[in-house]
Design a protein around this motif. Structure first.
Motif, PDB file in Angstrom:
ATOM      1  N   LYS A   1      -2.366  10.538  -4.867  1.00  0.00           N
ATOM      2  CA  LYS A   1      -2.150   9.220  -5.453  1.00  0.00           C
ATOM      3  C   LYS A   1      -0.785   8.636  -5.114  1.00  0.00           C
ATOM      4  O   LYS A   1      -0.428   7.573  -5.632  1.00  0.00           O
ATOM      5  CB  LYS A   1      -2.308   9.299  -6.979  1.00  0.00           C
TER       6      LYS A   1
ATOM      7  N   LEU B   1      -0.986   5.179  -3.755  1.00  0.00           N
ATOM      8  CA  LEU B   1      -1.393   4.231  -4.795  1.00  0.00           C
ATOM      9  C   LEU B   1      -0.220   3.916  -5.718  1.00  0.00           C
ATOM     10  O   LEU B   1      -0.019   2.749  -6.111  1.00  0.00           O
ATOM     11  CB  LEU B   1      -2.549   4.819  -5.600  1.00  0.00           C
ATOM     12  N   LEU B   2       0.578   4.929  -6.047  1.00  0.00           N
ATOM     13  CA  LEU B   2       1.766   4.705  -6.872  1.00  0.00           C
ATOM     14  C   LEU B   2       2.767   3.804  -6.148  1.00  0.00           C
ATOM     15  O   LEU B   2       3.366   2.907  -6.759  1.00  0.00           O
ATOM     16  CB  LEU B   2       2.423   6.043  -7.214  1.00  0.00           C
TER      17      LEU B   2
ATOM     18  N   GLY C   1       1.526   0.235  -6.320  1.00  0.00           N
ATOM     19  CA  GLY C   1       1.830  -0.370  -7.621  1.00  0.00           C
ATOM     20  C   GLY C   1       3.301  -0.728  -7.732  1.00  0.00           C
ATOM     21  O   GLY C   1       3.656  -1.803  -8.254  1.00  0.00           O
ATOM     22  N   TRP C   2       4.180   0.171  -7.252  1.00  0.00           N
ATOM     23  CA  TRP C   2       5.614  -0.113  -7.224  1.00  0.00           C
ATOM     24  C   TRP C   2       5.887  -1.380  -6.424  1.00  0.00           C
ATOM     25  O   TRP C   2       6.663  -2.242  -6.860  1.00  0.00           O
ATOM     26  CB  TRP C   2       6.347   1.079  -6.626  1.00  0.00           C
ATOM     27  N   THR C   3       5.262  -1.508  -5.268  1.00  0.00           N
ATOM     28  CA  THR C   3       5.498  -2.663  -4.395  1.00  0.00           C
ATOM     29  C   THR C   3       5.115  -3.960  -5.083  1.00  0.00           C
ATOM     30  O   THR C   3       5.861  -4.949  -5.041  1.00  0.00           O
ATOM     31  CB  THR C   3       4.698  -2.511  -3.086  1.00  0.00           C
ATOM     32  N   ILE C   4       3.959  -3.973  -5.724  1.00  0.00           N
ATOM     33  CA  ILE C   4       3.474  -5.200  -6.362  1.00  0.00           C
ATOM     34  C   ILE C   4       4.430  -5.656  -7.466  1.00  0.00           C
ATOM     35  O   ILE C   4       4.835  -6.825  -7.530  1.00  0.00           O
ATOM     36  CB  ILE C   4       2.054  -4.988  -6.926  1.00  0.00           C
ATOM     37  N   VAL C   5       4.812  -4.715  -8.332  1.00  0.00           N
ATOM     38  CA  VAL C   5       5.639  -5.071  -9.484  1.00  0.00           C
ATOM     39  C   VAL C   5       7.069  -5.410  -9.070  1.00  0.00           C
ATOM     40  O   VAL C   5       7.619  -6.456  -9.445  1.00  0.00           O
ATOM     41  CB  VAL C   5       5.636  -3.925 -10.524  1.00  0.00           C
TER      42      VAL C   5
END
Length: 263
Positions: free
Chosen positions: A27, A30-31, A34-38
């Motif tokens: 994962k 995927l983590l 998520g870091w990139t988006i936020v």
């Protein structure tokens, strides 16, 4: 009855740690997504509305580059981990032992893997969680406490912004690298984490001295930055106090990373 319940609770917590750690490697991307988006959204918002406007390209780069490095620092650590210690590789033990407390019997690679205490699970999972959470928590603290500034900001403002951003980039990289070293059972993980803690403590002291010497630094600004530095220093000190004895004396740490068990 109490002993039975305690054993059942330990077994349940151990199984939960295994369920948490087992999929982490798969994962990771995927983590990072998520870091990139936020973080990209937060960085773009800060870049769009800096405290001081950019008067030219150089001023804009002072605003833009640190935010891009903050965003990419975990990716750089992930790429470094893949290059230096790829997944699924067995790594040779160091020739010189630094952890000499306790009485231990050496194990070979196969014996260590077959040992019931092998693997970064159990209490080790809490350390993995702490290293993983340290990155977004410190980033959020920086985003809320340190305004985005360009090259047209006062000198004291630029000094605070660049010093705090540099500290965040370096620590995000190092803690992420330590996370992957622990997850992939690299023998140098305990040493690397100890080095990272030491650099973290030294960095907070150096940043405090550097920022404190900024010319014409308003007292109100110094008072607002001090809690962030103090918080980072306390987190590092508490981590050292809690986890250093565990890294030295834990059977699981010694079996997993040092290939030795209690004599």
């Amino acid at each position: 009855m109490v002993g039975t319940r305690f054993d059942a609770m330990k077994t349940r917590l151990f199984r939960q740690s295994v369920r948490f750690v087992a999929p982490l490697e798969d994962k990771s991307r995927l983590l990072l997504l998520g870091w990139t988006i936020v973080v990209a959204a937060a960085c773009l918002l800060r870049i769009a509305f800096p405290v001081t406007p950019a008067a030219g390209i150089v001023d804009a780069l002072i605003l833009y580059v640190p935010h891009m490095l903050i965003l990419t620092s975990p990716f750089l650590a992930y790429w470094a981990a893949n290059a230096l210690f790829p997944r699924g590789t067995e790594f040779a033990q160091p020739e010189i032992r630094l952890a000499r407390l306790g009485s231990w019997r050496p194990l070979n690679a196969l014996s260590a893997r077959d040992h019931p205490a092998f693997g970064p699970v159990g209490i080790m999972a809490s350390l993995l969680i702490g290293m993983l959470l340290n990155v977004p928590i410190r980033t959020a603290e920086f985003m809320t406490a340190v305004p985005a500034m360009t090259g047209s900001a006062p000198q004291w403002g630029q000094m605070i912004y660049m010093a705090m951003a540099t500290d965040l980039i370096a620590m995000n990289f190092l803690y992420t690298l330590c996370f992957f070293m622990a997850l992939r059972r690299h023998p140098f993980f305990p040493r690397m984490l100890l080095l990272t803690w030491g650099l973290d403590v030294a960095s907070q002291v150096l940043v405090a001295n550097y920022v404190g010497g900024a010319p014409f630094l308003p007292a109100s600004v110094a008072a607002s930055i001090a809690p962030l530095l103090d918080s980072n220093l306390k987190k590092a000190a508490i981590s050292i106090a809690i986890w250093l004895p565990y890294l030295l004396l834990s059977e699981r740490v010694n079996v997993t990373y040092r290939w030795r068990q209690s004599a």
